[in-house]
Design a protein around this motif. Structure first.
Motif, short mmCIF file in Angstrom:
data_model
loop_
_atom_site.label_atom_id
_atom_site.label_comp_id
_atom_site.label_asym_id
_atom_site.label_seq_id
_atom_site.Cartn_x
_atom_site.Cartn_y
_atom_site.Cartn_z
N VAL A 196 0.85 -1.18 0.00
CA VAL A 196 0.00 0.00 0.00
C VAL A 196 0.89 1.24 0.00
CG1 VAL A 196 -1.67 1.31 1.36
CG2 VAL A 196 -1.86 -1.18 1.22
N TYR A 198 0.78 -1.46 8.45
CA TYR A 198 -0.48 -1.61 7.75
C TYR A 198 -0.95 -3.05 7.89
CZ TYR A 198 -4.02 0.40 4.83
OH TYR A 198 -5.20 0.91 4.40
N GLY A 223 3.19 -0.99 4.11
CA GLY A 223 2.53 0.29 3.86
C GLY A 223 3.50 1.45 3.85
#
Ligand code: MN
Length: 246
Positions: A31, A58, A63
């Protein structure tokens, strides 16, 4: 499958989390999202300032937050996470519709456009909530993607095309392949006054769904269906070009 996910609602958006949640079932997910909401930034990119990237924890994925826009996130994400490329770029799940002309303003669509330009299958996903302010049930999009993401990835599309998916905010009746409809806003610019009596202007406006033409994304959502539109980055008006040439 190696999957890069971004959005325009920011790293903390519940829609992003929902998208990562369903994508984890299909492969390795990274992400990379803006550090704050950047809706309606369209296909803008940051060129005159440095991009700073912070790793964030995350759930179920690696992330990163970026002080940039969705396009920046896709390109930074490919650089830091998938230098050899990835198999899928997902953008969303946006906290509102991207129907008709919305996609020309949409940062969510821009994430998918940038993936497409990089030669990667890309999908923009939005919750087509029409009553602004109502709670959004992202599990509806999660459930639909859980069933259909595989076929959206494997379905042959021309290299310059991506999917624009809109999910209604109630249990969908089914899904339809659609064309991009028209979505017009009224009272787009509101004039207000600051505490010193100086006017300022705020853009927003209410969408008036004027085009319910059958087959459009707007009509599908109005009828309670998930709308799946193949969008092409070839903006040439081929019909006009043919006429001009003859
Ligand atoms: Mn947004």
């Amino acid at each position: 499958m190696r999957i890069l996910i971004t959005n325009d609602d920011g790293i903390h958006a519940p829609g992003l989390r929902a998208l990562a949640n369903v994508a984890c079932r299909f492969g390795e997910v990274v992400v990379v999202a803006p550090d704050r909401e950047r809706s309606a930034c369209s296909h803008a990119m940051t060129m005159r300032e440095p991009l700073r990237v912070n790793a964030v924890t995350y759930p179920g994925a690696k992330g990163y937050e970026v002080n940039g826009l969705p396009v920046d996130c896709v390109n930074v994400g490919l650089t830091i996470a998938f230098p050899g490329g990835c198999d899928l770029v997902l953008s969303g799940i946006n906290n509102g519709p991207n129907l008709g002309f919305d996609i020309t303003y949409s940062g969510t669509a821009a994430g998918a456009m940038e993936g497409t330009i990089n030669g990667i299958r890309s999908i923009a996903v939005s919750m087509a909530l029409l009553d602004y302010g109502q709670p959004i049930d992202y599990t509806l999009a999660e459930a639909w993607l859980g069933e259909h993401l595989g076929e959206l990835v494997s379905h042959p599309l021309p290299p310059l095309s991506f999917w624009n998916v809109n999910v209604p905010n109630q249990e969908p009746v089914g899904y339809r392949y659609t064309t991009m409809g028209k979505r017009i806003y009224k009272d787009r610019v509101e004039m207000r006054e600051d505490p010193w009596g100086r006017p300022y202007y705020w853009q927003g406006g209410t969408a008036v769904l004027t085009d319910h033409a059958p087959g459009t994304d707007v009509a599908a959502i109005m009828d309670g269906y998930v709308s799946v539109t193949p969008i092409s980055l070839d903006w040439t008006d081929h019909a006009s070009l043919q006429k001009l040439k003859s």
